[in-house]
Design a protein around this motif. Structure first.
Motif, mmCIF file in Angstrom:
data_model
loop_
_atom_site.group_PDB
_atom_site.id
_atom_site.type_symbol
_atom_site.label_atom_id
_atom_site.label_comp_id
_atom_site.label_asym_id
_atom_site.label_seq_id
_atom_site.Cartn_x
_atom_site.Cartn_y
_atom_site.Cartn_z
ATOM 1 N N PRO A 54 1.068 -0.949 -0.285
ATOM 2 C CA PRO A 54 -0.357 -0.060 -0.307
ATOM 3 C C PRO A 54 0.805 1.378 -0.015
ATOM 4 C CG PRO A 54 -0.955 -1.625 1.639
ATOM 5 C CD PRO A 54 0.734 -2.284 1.209
ATOM 6 N N LEU A 55 2.088 1.279 0.488
ATOM 7 C CA LEU A 55 2.259 2.583 0.569
ATOM 8 C C LEU A 55 3.207 2.549 -0.576
ATOM 9 C CD1 LEU A 55 4.241 1.576 4.439
ATOM 10 C CD2 LEU A 55 2.961 3.336 3.534
ATOM 11 N N ALA A 56 3.701 1.413 -1.232
ATOM 12 C CA ALA A 56 4.330 1.842 -2.996
ATOM 13 C C ALA A 56 3.385 2.399 -4.249
ATOM 14 C CB ALA A 56 4.415 0.744 -3.165
ATOM 15 N N LEU A 57 1.922 2.029 -3.691
ATOM 16 C CA LEU A 57 0.835 2.631 -4.385
ATOM 17 C C LEU A 57 0.095 3.996 -3.985
ATOM 18 C CD1 LEU A 57 -1.542 -0.849 -4.322
ATOM 19 C CD2 LEU A 57 -0.180 0.677 -6.014
ATOM 20 N N VAL A 58 0.712 4.075 -2.308
ATOM 21 C CA VAL A 58 0.235 5.414 -2.571
ATOM 22 C C VAL A 58 1.373 6.773 -3.195
ATOM 23 C CG1 VAL A 58 0.473 7.048 -0.053
ATOM 24 C CG2 VAL A 58 -1.161 5.142 -0.578
ATOM 25 N N ALA A 59 2.740 5.831 -3.013
ATOM 26 C CA ALA A 59 4.190 6.872 -3.247
ATOM 27 C C ALA A 59 4.234 6.593 -5.414
ATOM 28 C CB ALA A 59 5.126 6.074 -3.420
ATOM 29 N N LEU A 60 3.400 5.786 -5.189
ATOM 30 C CA LEU A 60 3.149 5.929 -7.223
ATOM 31 C C LEU A 60 2.168 7.012 -7.333
ATOM 32 C CD1 LEU A 60 3.480 4.799 -9.773
ATOM 33 C CD2 LEU A 60 2.334 2.787 -9.671
ATOM 34 N N ALA A 61 0.716 6.803 -6.389
ATOM 35 C CA ALA A 61 -0.191 8.027 -6.987
ATOM 36 C C ALA A 61 0.407 9.421 -6.689
ATOM 37 C CB ALA A 61 -0.948 7.573 -5.934
ATOM 38 N N VAL A 62 1.384 10.014 -5.521
ATOM 39 C CA VAL A 62 1.691 10.824 -5.238
ATOM 40 C C VAL A 62 2.392 11.723 -6.291
ATOM 41 C CG1 VAL A 62 3.391 12.193 -4.019
ATOM 42 C CG2 VAL A 62 1.412 11.196 -3.028
ATOM 43 N N SER A 63 3.584 10.646 -6.760
ATOM 44 C CA SER A 63 4.218 10.889 -7.817
ATOM 45 C C SER A 63 3.324 11.406 -9.446
ATOM 46 C CB SER A 63 5.394 9.413 -8.582
ATOM 47 O OG SER A 63 4.811 8.483 -8.889
ATOM 48 N N LEU A 64 1.511 10.168 -9.290
ATOM 49 C CA LEU A 64 1.570 10.547 -10.642
ATOM 50 C C LEU A 64 0.885 11.841 -10.245
ATOM 51 C CD1 LEU A 64 0.471 7.497 -11.742
ATOM 52 C CD2 LEU A 64 1.857 8.662 -12.522
ATOM 53 N N LEU A 65 0.492 12.277 -9.057
ATOM 54 C CA LEU A 65 -0.807 13.246 -9.092
ATOM 55 C C LEU A 65 0.609 14.453 -9.286
ATOM 56 C CD1 LEU A 65 -2.337 12.796 -6.079
ATOM 57 C CD2 LEU A 65 -3.288 12.528 -8.878
ATOM 58 N N ILE A 66 1.960 14.710 -8.288
ATOM 59 C CA ILE A 66 2.587 15.710 -8.498
ATOM 60 C C ILE A 66 2.483 16.165 -10.005
ATOM 61 C CG2 ILE A 66 4.858 16.854 -7.791
ATOM 62 C CD1 ILE A 66 4.374 15.163 -5.350
ATOM 63 N N GLY A 67 2.987 15.139 -10.474
ATOM 64 C CA GLY A 67 3.310 15.395 -12.465
ATOM 65 C C GLY A 67 4.437 16.697 -12.531
ATOM 66 N N CYS A 68 5.843 16.523 -11.553
ATOM 67 C CA CYS A 68 7.115 16.920 -12.358
ATOM 68 C C CYS A 68 6.875 17.466 -13.558
ATOM 69 C CB CYS A 68 8.677 16.679 -11.240
ATOM 70 S SG CYS A 68 8.266 15.917 -9.490
ATOM 71 N N SER A 69 7.058 18.763 -13.751
ATOM 72 C CA SER A 69 7.037 19.513 -15.046
ATOM 73 C C SER A 69 8.672 19.796 -15.927
ATOM 74 C CB SER A 69 5.779 20.675 -15.430
ATOM 75 O OG SER A 69 6.486 21.794 -14.492
ATOM 76 N N SER A 70 9.558 20.379 -14.585
ATOM 77 C CA SER A 70 10.595 20.906 -15.069
ATOM 78 C C SER A 70 11.787 19.370 -14.638
ATOM 79 C CB SER A 70 10.897 22.325 -15.168
ATOM 80 O OG SER A 70 10.827 22.152 -13.949
ATOM 81 N N GLN A 71 12.668 19.710 -14.809
ATOM 82 C CA GLN A 71 13.869 19.247 -13.947
ATOM 83 C C GLN A 71 14.270 19.813 -12.849
ATOM 84 O OE1 GLN A 71 15.446 16.233 -14.964
ATOM 85 N NE2 GLN A 71 16.466 16.223 -13.365
ATOM 86 N N GLU A 72 14.251 20.566 -12.740
ATOM 87 C CA GLU A 72 14.186 21.694 -11.242
ATOM 88 C C GLU A 72 12.915 21.451 -10.695
ATOM 89 O OE1 GLU A 72 13.830 26.051 -10.036
ATOM 90 O OE2 GLU A 72 13.358 25.957 -12.194
ATOM 91 N N ASP A 73 12.030 20.931 -11.367
ATOM 92 C CA ASP A 73 10.898 20.743 -10.156
ATOM 93 C C ASP A 73 11.131 19.251 -9.615
ATOM 94 O OD1 ASP A 73 9.091 23.110 -9.733
ATOM 95 O OD2 ASP A 73 8.240 22.018 -11.632
ATOM 96 N N LYS A 74 11.176 18.413 -11.010
ATOM 97 C CA LYS A 74 12.391 16.945 -10.211
ATOM 98 C C LYS A 74 13.119 16.771 -9.305
ATOM 99 C CE LYS A 74 10.997 15.052 -15.242
ATOM 100 N NZ LYS A 74 10.932 14.396 -15.912
ATOM 101 N N ASP A 75 14.344 18.186 -9.529
ATOM 102 C CA ASP A 75 15.517 17.850 -8.784
ATOM 103 C C ASP A 75 15.030 18.227 -7.185
ATOM 104 O OD1 ASP A 75 16.940 17.131 -10.615
ATOM 105 O OD2 ASP A 75 18.129 19.300 -10.746
ATOM 106 N N LYS A 76 14.445 19.754 -7.321
ATOM 107 C CA LYS A 76 13.361 19.456 -6.140
ATOM 108 C C LYS A 76 12.902 18.771 -5.139
ATOM 109 C CE LYS A 76 13.091 24.791 -6.302
ATOM 110 N NZ LYS A 76 11.917 25.972 -6.802
ATOM 111 N N TYR A 77 11.983 17.749 -5.650
ATOM 112 C CA TYR A 77 11.127 17.008 -5.407
ATOM 113 C C TYR A 77 12.050 15.918 -5.028
ATOM 114 C CZ TYR A 77 7.477 13.330 -4.439
ATOM 115 O OH TYR A 77 6.808 12.301 -4.286
ATOM 116 N N ASP A 78 13.023 15.807 -5.397
ATOM 117 C CA ASP A 78 14.067 14.770 -5.399
ATOM 118 C C ASP A 78 14.247 14.729 -4.174
ATOM 119 O OD1 ASP A 78 15.440 11.539 -5.805
ATOM 120 O OD2 ASP A 78 17.583 12.870 -6.288
#
Length: 195
Positions: free
Chosen positions: A8-32
């Motif tokens: 369930p935690l993996a599914l939640v993490a996957l759902a959150v990553s899909l909902l966030i939808g990082c649009s740029s490399q900068e956003d991806k770096d911040k999220y990471d």
């Protein structure tokens, strides 16, 4: 057993990553940085800062020790102020500006209410306690600090589903928790507003 808990935690993490939808490399770096590889170092830094903050706080014993010299010297006005402060008297703190630090140290433990069982179950169920504690800063702000902002229950629901990092400068941005049911958040929000 572990697989059942982590799925369930993996599914939640996957759902959150899909909902966030990082649009740029900068956003991806911040999220990471906040939720990926940088999260461990950030958590360790936050825990060290919290420990240092607790070390720098005056001990409540010092507040009670201050009452003894005033009472022993025969200064009845200061002795009365010290006794009232020991009991959490706000009026005495207002009349004695030198005693401002003592009421916060003495009154802080008295203000801490226990977390009701139903709220505690929801906080554990939705992993809220990983970043927030009722009275202590961990990664995110303490619930008592959130209560000071005087958000309505509806505002808290909206902020859980769609966080606004600009409301909490100095804290890492919270991931959107759209999977948490509104009814659960309302129960938690009502408790936060009671703090």
């Amino acid at each position: 057993m572990t697989l059942k808990k982590s799925t369930p935690l993996a599914l939640v993490a996957l759902a959150v990553s899909l909902l966030i939808g990082c649009s740029s490399q900068e956003d991806k770096d911040k999220y990471d940085h906040y939720y990926g590889s940088g999260s461990k170092s950030r958590e360790e830094t936050a825990l060290v800062a919290l420990q240092n903050e607790r070390k720098n706080q005056p001990a409540p014993v010092a507040a009670t020790g201050a009452a003894t010299p005033a009472a022993a010297s025969g200064d009845s006005a200061n002795a009365g102020d010290s006794a009232a402060i020991g009991q959490g008297g706000a009026a005495a703190a207002a009349t004695n500006p030198n005693a401002e630090a003592a009421p916060t140290a003495a009154a802080a433990p008295a203000k801490r209410k226990p977390v009701p069982a139903d709220v505690s179950a929801l906080l554990n169920k939705h992993a809220c306690l990983a970043c927030h504690q009722p009275y202590d800063k961990v990664i995110g702000p303490a619930y008592a600090e959130v209560a000071k902002k005087k958000y309505t229950s509806d505002q808290i629901v909206e902020l859980v589903h769609n966080p606004k990092p600009e409301h909490w400068p100095g804290y890492p941005p919270m991931a959107p928790m759209a999977h948490v049911p509104k009814a659960d958040i309302v129960v938690i929000a009502n408790w936060i507003n009671s703090l």
